[in-house]
Write a protein that holds these residues in place. Structure first.
Motif, short mmCIF file in Angstrom:
data_model
loop_
_atom_site.label_atom_id
_atom_site.label_comp_id
_atom_site.label_asym_id
_atom_site.label_seq_id
_atom_site.Cartn_x
_atom_site.Cartn_y
_atom_site.Cartn_z
N VAL A 132 10.73 4.84 -1.27
CA VAL A 132 11.08 3.41 -1.15
C VAL A 132 10.40 2.82 0.09
N GLY A 133 10.37 3.60 1.15
CA GLY A 133 9.83 3.13 2.43
C GLY A 133 8.34 2.89 2.43
N THR A 134 7.65 3.35 1.40
CA THR A 134 6.20 3.11 1.33
C THR A 134 5.88 1.74 0.72
N MET B 217 4.32 9.84 1.71
CA MET B 217 4.28 9.44 3.11
C MET B 217 5.59 9.80 3.80
N ALA C 72 3.55 4.94 8.74
CA ALA C 72 3.66 3.56 8.27
C ALA C 72 4.85 3.39 7.33
N ASN C 73 5.57 4.48 7.06
CA ASN C 73 6.74 4.38 6.20
C ASN C 73 7.78 3.48 6.87
N ARG C 74 8.38 2.58 6.06
CA ARG C 74 9.38 1.67 6.63
C ARG C 74 10.71 2.37 6.84
N VAL C 75 10.90 3.49 6.16
CA VAL C 75 12.08 4.31 6.43
C VAL C 75 11.65 5.34 7.48
N LYS C 76 11.96 5.04 8.75
CA LYS C 76 11.50 5.87 9.86
C LYS C 76 12.65 6.71 10.38
N ALA D 107 8.56 -4.01 -0.54
CA ALA D 107 9.69 -4.75 -1.13
C ALA D 107 10.65 -5.18 -0.01
N GLU D 108 11.45 -6.18 -0.33
CA GLU D 108 12.41 -6.68 0.67
C GLU D 108 13.61 -5.74 0.75
N PHE D 109 13.84 -5.14 1.88
CA PHE D 109 15.03 -4.30 2.10
C PHE D 109 15.12 -3.93 3.57
#
Lengths: 388, 388
Positions: B314-316, A221, A44-48, B319-321
């Motif tokens: 940061v990816g968890t 994560m 679920a990390n947005r940095v994939k 926030a907007e990015f």
């Protein structure tokens, strides 16, 4: 046995030279069918990482011919070039199998922020393809290790009798949990039962929700976590869906337990059992908050049944409870009753490796268990020294 | 100087025998007026210690004659009896001062789940009352220490000239930060400027929001955290409110910095500076997530400029990015640009005690800085051994 326990799968694990030394670092798992339905769940990390971005696209089609996995590098935060590397890896597998890259998933684990050595990796894919075998599951499980001290494999038999029998097999790596930032969790589960991609998707989400999702060793994560479920249909058995979900859940739970026991630097396996919750969400929320209390994890390491740190962690959540109705047991002794001192803490035996913390919220009938480990100087050492 | 730097305050710090040995463990701070306006902020933990429950009620009145503080026991999770102990302590102070217990705050710090030794404590209150003095601020600051290795005090002068001058003084304890579950943060700030309770409340909330609230050494939230602001009005000066807020913020920032440097087992002071955020909330959220990454804190301990662990944290957040627009500098070197490898990591000097991690979200004009420490074997040791 691992991923090759079910019929219809071949695998290999080879040394491609991605890691220093001669350790295995590249695994290939191929589904020879007749079916190739598949499902996946991802971080679920947005940095994939690039392989996650790629494999999510592939799995959207619900089919998988093969998955190639490497240790020695996460291919995360590597920009468009990193994505091209993943794409080239899938194309290489596809060419060797005379199949489509659109049905080849890619998984990577290791350091973030470094490009993979593609010459070595692509040569390794050729070697692996040449070594694909029905008994290759163990070598594949070995090749995906990073700081894992042992390979993690599991398999279960399903179905009623000889004719209706099918297998579920799996391998995993992860020296932390669903989501340590480097010691990513990768898991491949295979079955020779006959199911559709949609059925596999439902089963996989249910199974991971109560197993890998409830492991939380350090609250971190990963950018790379991936769990894949592939069906060959080679047994010709249409399984009972409830039983199949149970078997997949058992394999996931078995692998999750192996991850927990092998977690970086851990000396205790801690089960945080939340009971009396108003809802399952509340129970998981409380379990996770307690699992993430570094102070509590230090106390358990010191064999100190410090229920005050449990209550302090529970109090940070918005779960339904009244502070003066909280009860806490450690290894079966209710040392906190009604939010205050309960039974004698000297009665608690903290010496076993397994520690169970039971938290009664006195707010309803729901329960959940979250698994974590203690926090040790060895964890600090391992994670201070990892990349330098 | 500490809390007795401003006119109108007396203080004392004595050994009551709550802690083992002869260490000071009880402090008393008295406001002799002419005014007694006050404000307080308290832990957000839903499991609140008895002294927090008591002092919140007291501060609802916006007035404070005195505050009594003890180390050696948190009086948390002690049930109705613990609350009676706090009440009795306030009554004792009130009787000695011939005043109302309803204007006496109580603060406690130490182990959770144990009753305080009330005979010793009440006798200590008598001794402290007898020793109240204009130069008692240092002894008071010493008496509230637990695992703190040094006393934390601060003071600032406000106002334009001799006639319009006023003082702000403060003391604090906390070997972690706003919210380590045992090493609770307590802080008392005094001023001889003339303000109303409502004014003090606004100022205190603003000042703590950008200082103590942005310290996060181990993500653990205490049951006892308390910050009090008391005004005697003894200088006769009505301060400019903006300037007064600035002075109180400076005192809080100074004390927060002292807490950070003295945090349990820490070898690095880490400032996580988030820039380019769409809102201040986003910046704080990202800073806090990074501050709570145990993997990153281990890496910094190992002097490893591991920006991958920064991105993973940061990816968890929500926030907007955009992941491919993230930039990260460590000690001024932009080692991550556009979500991928940036400048040479070998250029980063990790040897200083102070480490600044700058995270550019490329999403707006807002910024915030969160302060944390590294994670060390010494932290594990100290928190494994605390109560046993």
């Amino acid at each position: 046995m691992s991923v090759t326990a079910p019929l219809g799968f071949r695998a290999a694990g080879v040394s491609a030279g991605i890691k220093p030394g001669r350790a295995r670092d590249l695994a290939l798992v191929v589904n020879d069918g007749p079916n190739r339905a598949a499902a996946g769940v991802f971080t679920a990390n947005r940095v994939k990482a690039a392989p996650v971005l790629w494999s999510q696209q592939v799995l959207a089609g619900g089919r998988l011919r093969a998955v190639v996995l490497n240790s020695g590098g996460a291919n995360a935060c590597t920009g468009p070039e990193g994505f091209q590397d993943t794409h080239a890896t899938a194309e290489k597998v596809a060419a060797l199998l005379e199949d489509s890259a659109g049905e080849v998933a890619v998984c990577s684990t290791g350091l973030i922020g470094e490009r993979l050595p593609m010459d070595e990796l692509l040569a390794g894919v050729e070697t692996a393809a040449a070594q694909l075998a029905r008994d290759g599951g163990l070598a594949a499980a070995d090749a995906i290790r990073t700081t894992d001290t042992v390979s993690k494999i599991s398999f279960k038999r399903g179905g009623a009798d000889e004719d209706g029998a099918y297998m579920v097999g799996g391998m995993a790596k992860g020296a932390g949990m669903l989501a340590p930032a480097l010691a990513t969790m990768l898991c491949v589960i295979t079955t020779d039962a006959e199911l559709t991609g949609d059925e596999l998707d439902v089963v996989l989400r249910s199974a991971t929700a109560v197993t890998f999702d409830r492991l939380d060793t350090d609250g971190c994560m990963s950018t790379n976590d991936t769990v894949l479920l592939m069906s060959s249909g080679a047994s010709g058995v249409r399984p009972d869906l409830d039983e199949f979900e149970q078997k997949v859940t058992e394999v996931c739970a078995d692998l999750a337990r192996q991850l927990l026991v092998d977690a970086e630097g851990a000396s205790k396996a801690i089960a945080i059992e939340v009971v009396g919750a108003a809802g399952e969400d509340d129970a998981v929320k409380v379990g996770r908050a307690v699992a993430r209390s570094t102070l509590l994890k230090c106390a358990i390491h010191g064999e100190d049944p410090n229920w005050g740190r449990v209550l302090a962690a529970v109090g940070t959540t918005d779960a339904e409870f009244e502070p003066d109705r909280l009860n806490v047991a450690i290894n079966g002794i209710w040392i906190c009753r009604g939010g205050a001192v309960g039974d004698d803490r000297d009665k608690v035996d903290m010496s076993p490796r397994d520690v169970t913390i039971t938290i009664d919220l006195s707010a309803g009938p729901h329960t959940a268990t979250v698994h974590t480990t203690d926090l040790t100087a060895a964890y600090v050492h391992e994670n201070s020294a990892y990349s330098s």
